[in-house]
Design an enzyme around this catalytic site. Structure first.
Site, mmCIF file in Angstrom:
data_model
loop_
_atom_site.group_PDB
_atom_site.id
_atom_site.type_symbol
_atom_site.label_atom_id
_atom_site.label_comp_id
_atom_site.label_asym_id
_atom_site.label_seq_id
_atom_site.Cartn_x
_atom_site.Cartn_y
_atom_site.Cartn_z
ATOM 1 N N PHE A 220 0.865 -1.184 0.000
ATOM 2 C CA PHE A 220 0.000 0.000 0.000
ATOM 3 C C PHE A 220 0.910 1.246 0.000
ATOM 4 C CE2 PHE A 220 -1.946 -3.497 2.379
ATOM 5 C CZ PHE A 220 -3.099 -3.719 1.658
ATOM 6 N N ASP B 76 1.226 -1.162 -4.940
ATOM 7 C CA ASP B 76 -0.015 -0.396 -4.788
ATOM 8 C C ASP B 76 -0.888 -0.698 -5.996
ATOM 9 O OD1 ASP B 76 -0.740 2.294 -2.885
ATOM 10 O OD2 ASP B 76 -1.937 2.037 -4.722
ATOM 11 N N SER B 77 -2.212 -0.662 -5.799
ATOM 12 C CA SER B 77 -3.113 -0.942 -6.922
ATOM 13 C C SER B 77 -3.296 0.283 -7.812
ATOM 14 C CB SER B 77 -4.465 -1.423 -6.391
ATOM 15 O OG SER B 77 -4.953 -0.501 -5.449
ATOM 16 N N CYS C 50 -5.872 2.218 10.247
ATOM 17 C CA CYS C 50 -6.376 3.579 10.472
ATOM 18 C C CYS C 50 -7.894 3.562 10.684
ATOM 19 C CB CYS C 50 -5.980 4.505 9.324
ATOM 20 S SG CYS C 50 -6.585 3.976 7.721
#
Ligand code: SAH
Length: 397
Positions: free
Chosen positions: A229, A251-252, A341
């Site tokens: 990420f 990351d996508s 988060c």
């Protein structure tokens, strides 16, 4: 004569306000007298008619009002200026450092300005107005901000879903001064990051991870790092600054990784030192496990998996899944740095999820560090909800 609108609370519903928690839920309200429009100031009275404070009204939200003040005072432009001034003054020690040119200046309820976020990126301020109260005073707030914190421009990124829950339309654009350039560069402890104020996540960058990027930097010497990420390379660049041997960013989002590549170059790192992989982390971790790939440090900093308490079981499974897969890829003595988060998942639960994941991976681990959001995202003592970022650094045998 008093023309003010009034909220009368149900019996017993004053206790959270007496502890200075600023939220008033719809179920706490017995009746509303007057006809407050969204954002109007209302007096809040307990069932016995005792004044509890002054709040801003939000008729469409479950959080029907948020308290501006627990004493009887005027809620006006001067009041807001004082609150903004105080928020900025609290950060005085963080604002004149040439190696820290980005900082959150206002953090909503924690700074007694419910729903308002103001982030500074170099010469520009970026605001989010996530509540009818601050929306009502937007013009005044913007005026005060550039007087209190001289800058080239103030930009609005009130495009988060929370606006809809308040019955407010999404809103983005210049509020004052110059439009920011496509890419604004910030300095974080000597590292340079370019970010997009107009298109980036949140207001452009994950300022909340400031101290945690430093924590990771200090652990990376000689290590092969998998940065999951990765977004625009925040942890990856910190890792190479700390002497990592190699960083693989996953990351996508291809545009985020393009910005990451520019950021690696900005810091003098060469393509031999890192690789960017546009892919789904869940798939990549499984593929790597099959391939027998190994790393010495893995960062897992996923997006919020749980928006609400209702989604929290599904989120817990997702946090566990990636921690489990990552654990199988770590060399003995390797470090797992995982974050959540999601406000709905607190530290004890996150620790349990991580412990279960490591156990199921057949590994044994110890926690070396407990991590939280940086100090410019303070937690109001009466408002524990604002503690949302949790992280663990664990070493696996
Ligand atoms: N660590 C970053 C912030 C990460 S934000 C920093 O410190 O700056 C979360 C990132 O996860 C976003 O960039 C988003 O594009 C990416 N993402 C979300 N779901 C993903 C998935 N399933 N696989 C890979 N990346 C994903």
């Amino acid at each position: 004569m008093n023309h003010m609108h009034t909220l009368h609370l149900n019996k017993g519903r004053e206790s959270s306000l007496l502890r200075r928690h600023p939220w008033i839920f719809s179920g706490a309200i017995a009746r509303v007298s007057g006809s407050p429009a969204p954002g109007d100031t209302v007096r809040v009275l307990d069932a016995g008619g005792q004044m509890l404070g002054l709040a801003a009204y939000s008729p469409q939200s479950q959080i029907r009002a948020r308290v501006w003040s627990f004493v009887d005072e005027s809620i006006d432009s001067a009041f807001l200026r004082t609150r903004l001034q105080r928020a900025i003054a609290r950060r005085a020690g963080l604002l004149n450092d040439p190696q820290r040119t980005a900082c959150r200046l206002v953090y909503a309820e924690s700074d007694e300005l419910p729903g308002l976020v103001v982030d500074r990126y170099g010469d520009y301020l970026v605001c989010q107005f996530m509540f009818t109260g601050v929306e009502r005073w937007k013009q005044e707030i913007v005026q005060h901000l550039h007087e209190l914190f001289p800058c080239k421009g103030i930009y609005e990124r009130s495009d988060a879903a929370a606006r809809n829950r308040e019955g407010l339309p999404l809103s983005q654009g210049v509020l004052w001064g110059e439009a920011p350039p496509d890419i604004v560069e910030i300095n974080e402890q000597g590292r340079l990051y370019g970010l997009s104020i107009g298109h980036g996540h949140k207001t452009g960058f994950y300022l909340d991870q400031y101290t945690n990027r430093e924590a990771v930097r200090r652990l990376c010497q000689g290590r092969r790092v998998l940065n999951c990420f990765a977004y625009t390379g925040g942890f990856g660049i910190a890792a190479l600054s700390g002497g990592a041997e190699h960083v693989l960013n996953v990351d996508s989002s291809a545009p985020s990784l393009e910005l990451a590549a520019a950021n690696f170059a900005r810091n003098g790192f060469t393509p031999a030192q890192y690789e960017n992989l546009t892919a789904n982390v869940f798939d990549v971790l499984r593929d790597f496990r099959q391939q027998g790939r190994r790393f010495d440090l893995i960062v897992l900093d996923p997006p919020k998996f749980a928006e609400t308490k209702v989604q929290f079981k599904k989120a817990a499974r997702a946090y566990k899944d990636i921690a489990l897969q990552a654990s199988t890829l770590l060399e003995p003595g390797g470090l797992l740095v995982n974050f959540s988060c999601s406000g709905a998942i607190d530290m004890p639960l996150f620790q349990k999820i991580t412990a279960d994941a490591v156990l199921d991976a057949g590994r044994h681990g110890q926690i070396l560090h407990y991590l939280h959001q940086a100090e410019d995202h303070p937690v109001g003592l009466p408002f524990p909800e604002s503690l949302y970022l949790k992280g663990l650094v664990s070493t696996l045998d």
